[in-house]
Every structure is written in structure tokens, then in C-alpha cells.
Design a protein around this motif. Sequence first.
Motif, PDB file in Angstrom:
ATOM      1  N   TRP A 133      18.933 -32.855 107.223  1.00 44.90           N
ATOM      2  CA  TRP A 133      20.177 -33.289 107.854  1.00 44.90           C
ATOM      3  C   TRP A 133      20.186 -34.803 108.043  1.00 44.90           C
ATOM      4  O   TRP A 133      19.159 -35.471 107.913  1.00 44.90           O
ATOM      5  CB  TRP A 133      20.367 -32.588 109.194  1.00 44.90           C
ATOM      6  CG  TRP A 133      19.513 -33.108 110.320  1.00 44.90           C
ATOM      7  CD1 TRP A 133      19.878 -33.984 111.304  1.00 44.90           C
ATOM      8  CD2 TRP A 133      18.135 -32.776 110.591  1.00 44.90           C
ATOM      9  NE1 TRP A 133      18.831 -34.223 112.161  1.00 44.90           N
ATOM     10  CE2 TRP A 133      17.747 -33.497 111.759  1.00 44.90           C
ATOM     11  CE3 TRP A 133      17.194 -31.944 109.979  1.00 44.90           C
ATOM     12  CZ2 TRP A 133      16.470 -33.415 112.299  1.00 44.90           C
ATOM     13  CZ3 TRP A 133      15.919 -31.849 110.519  1.00 44.90           C
ATOM     14  CH2 TRP A 133      15.573 -32.577 111.658  1.00 44.90           C
ATOM     15  N   ARG A 135      22.356 -38.010 110.480  1.00 46.37           N
ATOM     16  CA  ARG A 135      23.366 -38.432 111.452  1.00 46.37           C
ATOM     17  C   ARG A 135      23.787 -39.851 111.108  1.00 46.37           C
ATOM     18  O   ARG A 135      23.021 -40.629 110.543  1.00 46.37           O
ATOM     19  CB  ARG A 135      22.806 -38.377 112.881  1.00 46.37           C
ATOM     20  CG  ARG A 135      21.610 -39.279 113.124  1.00 46.37           C
ATOM     21  CD  ARG A 135      21.140 -39.215 114.566  1.00 46.37           C
ATOM     22  NE  ARG A 135      19.902 -39.962 114.767  1.00 46.37           N
ATOM     23  CZ  ARG A 135      19.843 -41.266 114.981  1.00 46.37           C
ATOM     24  NH1 ARG A 135      20.975 -41.985 115.024  1.00 46.37           N
ATOM     25  NH2 ARG A 135      18.677 -41.875 115.152  1.00 46.37           N
ATOM     26  N   ARG A 136      25.019 -40.170 111.443  1.00 40.70           N
ATOM     27  CA  ARG A 136      25.514 -41.520 111.198  1.00 40.70           C
ATOM     28  C   ARG A 136      25.122 -42.438 112.347  1.00 40.70           C
ATOM     29  O   ARG A 136      25.168 -42.052 113.514  1.00 40.70           O
ATOM     30  CB  ARG A 136      27.034 -41.504 111.030  1.00 40.70           C
ATOM     31  CG  ARG A 136      27.489 -40.794 109.761  1.00 40.70           C
ATOM     32  CD  ARG A 136      28.970 -40.993 109.528  1.00 40.70           C
ATOM     33  NE  ARG A 136      29.426 -40.319 108.325  1.00 40.70           N
ATOM     34  CZ  ARG A 136      29.370 -40.826 107.103  1.00 40.70           C
ATOM     35  NH1 ARG A 136      28.885 -42.049 106.929  1.00 40.70           N
ATOM     36  NH2 ARG A 136      29.792 -40.147 106.061  1.00 40.70           N
ATOM     37  N   ASP A 137      24.743 -43.647 112.006  1.00 38.75           N
ATOM     38  CA  ASP A 137      24.430 -44.678 112.990  1.00 38.75           C
ATOM     39  C   ASP A 137      25.037 -45.980 112.479  1.00 38.75           C
ATOM     40  O   ASP A 137      24.408 -46.721 111.723  1.00 38.75           O
ATOM     41  CB  ASP A 137      22.916 -44.809 113.166  1.00 38.75           C
ATOM     42  CG  ASP A 137      22.546 -45.794 114.275  1.00 38.75           C
ATOM     43  OD1 ASP A 137      23.457 -46.223 115.023  1.00 38.75           O
ATOM     44  OD2 ASP A 137      21.359 -46.149 114.384  1.00 38.75           O
ATOM     45  N   LEU A 141      22.934 -44.030 107.518  1.00 35.66           N
ATOM     46  CA  LEU A 141      22.585 -42.634 107.728  1.00 35.66           C
ATOM     47  C   LEU A 141      21.115 -42.581 108.121  1.00 35.66           C
ATOM     48  O   LEU A 141      20.297 -43.335 107.597  1.00 35.66           O
ATOM     49  CB  LEU A 141      22.771 -41.806 106.455  1.00 35.66           C
ATOM     50  CG  LEU A 141      24.177 -41.509 105.964  1.00 35.66           C
ATOM     51  CD1 LEU A 141      24.090 -40.698 104.670  1.00 35.66           C
ATOM     52  CD2 LEU A 141      24.972 -40.743 107.003  1.00 35.66           C
ATOM     53  N   VAL A 165      25.264 -33.581 106.556  1.00 30.11           N
ATOM     54  CA  VAL A 165      25.657 -34.738 107.357  1.00 30.11           C
ATOM     55  C   VAL A 165      26.417 -34.238 108.584  1.00 30.11           C
ATOM     56  O   VAL A 165      27.440 -33.560 108.453  1.00 30.11           O
ATOM     57  CB  VAL A 165      26.531 -35.713 106.545  1.00 30.11           C
ATOM     58  CG1 VAL A 165      26.958 -36.898 107.412  1.00 30.11           C
ATOM     59  CG2 VAL A 165      25.771 -36.203 105.316  1.00 30.11           C
ATOM     60  N   GLU A 166      25.909 -34.548 109.763  1.00 30.45           N
ATOM     61  CA  GLU A 166      26.504 -34.040 110.993  1.00 30.45           C
ATOM     62  C   GLU A 166      27.956 -34.478 111.107  1.00 30.45           C
ATOM     63  O   GLU A 166      28.293 -35.651 110.954  1.00 30.45           O
ATOM     64  CB  GLU A 166      25.699 -34.528 112.198  1.00 30.45           C
ATOM     65  CG  GLU A 166      24.302 -33.925 112.258  1.00 30.45           C
ATOM     66  CD  GLU A 166      23.477 -34.430 113.433  1.00 30.45           C
ATOM     67  OE1 GLU A 166      23.939 -35.368 114.111  1.00 30.45           O
ATOM     68  OE2 GLU A 166      22.378 -33.883 113.666  1.00 30.45           O
ATOM     69  N   GLY A 167      28.827 -33.514 111.339  1.00 30.00           N
ATOM     70  CA  GLY A 167      30.245 -33.795 111.490  1.00 30.00           C
ATOM     71  C   GLY A 167      31.014 -33.883 110.193  1.00 30.00           C
ATOM     72  O   GLY A 167      32.242 -34.018 110.207  1.00 30.00           O
TER      73      GLY A 167
END
Length: 377
Positions: A133, A135-137, A141, A165-167
Amino acid sequence: MPDFLDARHQRWLEVAEQLAPELVTLADHAGADGDSELAGAVREASKAAGVFAMTQPAAFGGTEAGALALCIVRDTLARHGVGHLSGVFGPSPGVLAQVGEPLRSKFLLPYLAGELRSGFGFTEPSDAPRPTWARRDGDELVVNGQKSYVTGGAEADFINALVEVEGAGPAMVLIETNRGGVTLTQRFATLDGSHHAAFTFADVRLPATHVIGEAGRGMGRALAQISATRMAIAADCVGQCRFALQLVADTLTARAARHALEDHPNAVGTAPERVTLGNMRIAAYAARSALYRTARLVDAGENAVNEVMAAKSLATETLSRLCDDAIGLVGGTALIDGHPLADMLRRVRAMRLAEGPTEVLAANVSRGHLDLGLGRI
């Protein structure tokens, strides 16, 4: 050869028939430590024949020959026992097809030129707590997870990995193997001679531009590459079926000649041997026919995902049975290391599992019909 080949596809058949003896000679004269040397020689011979570029886009100097043409060439080379040689086909763009900048200049072009090597990360190990997985930051990523059976991964400069990818959903994400947090945890070879690797990703930071295509549509990109690989496996298997059939026929003919009296020639093969060989030919005919029908569907732009799964399953399972029967007819010499049937037995067991075990593909074909209304008979 299945009927109704047009002039273009007939030409590809002729090219493959001309290339095959040259590759047989190269393989026969390869040194004990000549894997890389053989691959280089095969690559040069294939380039000269125009086969190497068949898998590459026309926009990059390739011929992008299409599913049927590729089936013809793979089938023909495998019939001569050289379809499995490394270096026959050039790198295809796979999931990187039609990517924009910066991935196009930084990765796709060097990859197609042979300057970079890639791996395909689709499968997690069975004990993974969750799929890989991210997450965006901000503009980055952050990727965590594991991938196993990354084909060619041990030598790869980058991996095209399926990441949740979360969301946003599943996405194909390009991950350089030298980035911080990327660890090659295992490299291994399987019994067919293929080389693979396993990786872990621990807070790997990537530019958001490393998402290939649109997040949420990564599974479709991944499955398109997998379908192409399934077609390649099926074509190689039907060619190997023909190789095995010819080897058995030659063995039975030579055996009859050795035992014949001048005025009392023996029939070629006993009655049970003839029945076995006949059943082998029937099975090979069905598998080969299914493959070529499927290739035509792919070239016509049809949704042929279910047909590709059916063709791959039929081809690999048919080759497995034919290989076993061929060994029984040829006898104990077929089990000696280096015998073509012994090598074939190793390869086919791996191909039955590669890109989806037969049982999983059968379940997916059922789903395609029952849940999605897809698939043809």
C-alpha cells in the motif's frame, strides 16, 4: 498451421522457420558457462531476422506485430525446441505503454533500448499482513509492503508494482530498486530456470509522478500485461506439444526400423502406442486451435480476457499430459538430465503455475460467465 493465414502472417511463419535452425545451432554449440554468451548470440540472430522487435512499439522502432504474429513465431520456435531461449524477443513496454513524462524519458526509453532492466511486482507472499500500500504525503507517495516472485527482480533497476493507494485504489507504481527502504530479501531460481526475487518496502518515498497511468485503474494495466504473458506461455506450450509429438513419432519409427526383418517389416508402434500417440495429437490439435482463435480475437480488439485464460490453461495442461505420455513412450532415456523431454517436464510444471494456476484460472473463467456475462465457447 491453422488455416486462413494472410500474406503478412505467412511471412512471419517463414521468418520463424528460417530463424529456428540458426538458433538450434547456437544452442548446440553453447559453452558450459555460456548462458549470457548464448543469449547475446540469440539476440543478434533474432534482430537480424526481424523477430526481436516484434514485441516493441512501432513508435520506438519496433514492428508491434500483434497477437497472431507472435503466436505463429513462438509456436514455430518452440516446435524446434528453441522457443525458451533468452534473447529471442526484445523488452516490451508492458504497463509502461503510453506513459507520459517524466517516466517516458527517464525509464521507458532506456528500458526499451536495453539500458535499464525491470521487474513486475504483482504477488504478495502468502503471509503478508496486507497488500502493498501507499499513502500520499504532499507530492510524494510513501510505500510499504512486500512483493514475491518478482520475475527478473534480482537484476532489475526498477519494479512496476501493484500498490493500493489509500483513498484512490489500486495503481501500478514504478519503484527504483536503489531507493531507500527497498530491500531485496531473497533471490531464487525455479525449476524451469527462471530467476525471481522478493522485496520489502519500508516507508519508500517516491514522487507522485511514479504512478503509472491513473490511480484506481492499476489492476487493469496489470492484467493486460498478465494476459500478454499468458498468451506467450500458451504459444510456447503448443509449440512444445508439436516438438514432443515429432520426437515420439521419430522414436517409434527408429525403434521399428531396428527390429525389422528385410522381408517382414514391423509396423511403426504397437497398437497401444498408436492409441496413445493418436490421443496426444487430438489433444494438441484442440489446444493449438484454441490458441489461434484467441489470438485472432485479441487482434480484433475484442474483450478476450476469459479466452486467454482458457487458452493458457488448455495449453499448459495439454503439454503436461503430452510430456508425461511422451516420456512413457520414449522410455527411461527421457528422464536423463539434458534430454529434451526432461527439460520440458521441468518447464511445463512451472508454466502451469505461472500467471495464475490452472485451478484459479478455471474459477475466474466461471466468474466471467456467471457474474459478468463474458467468455465464449
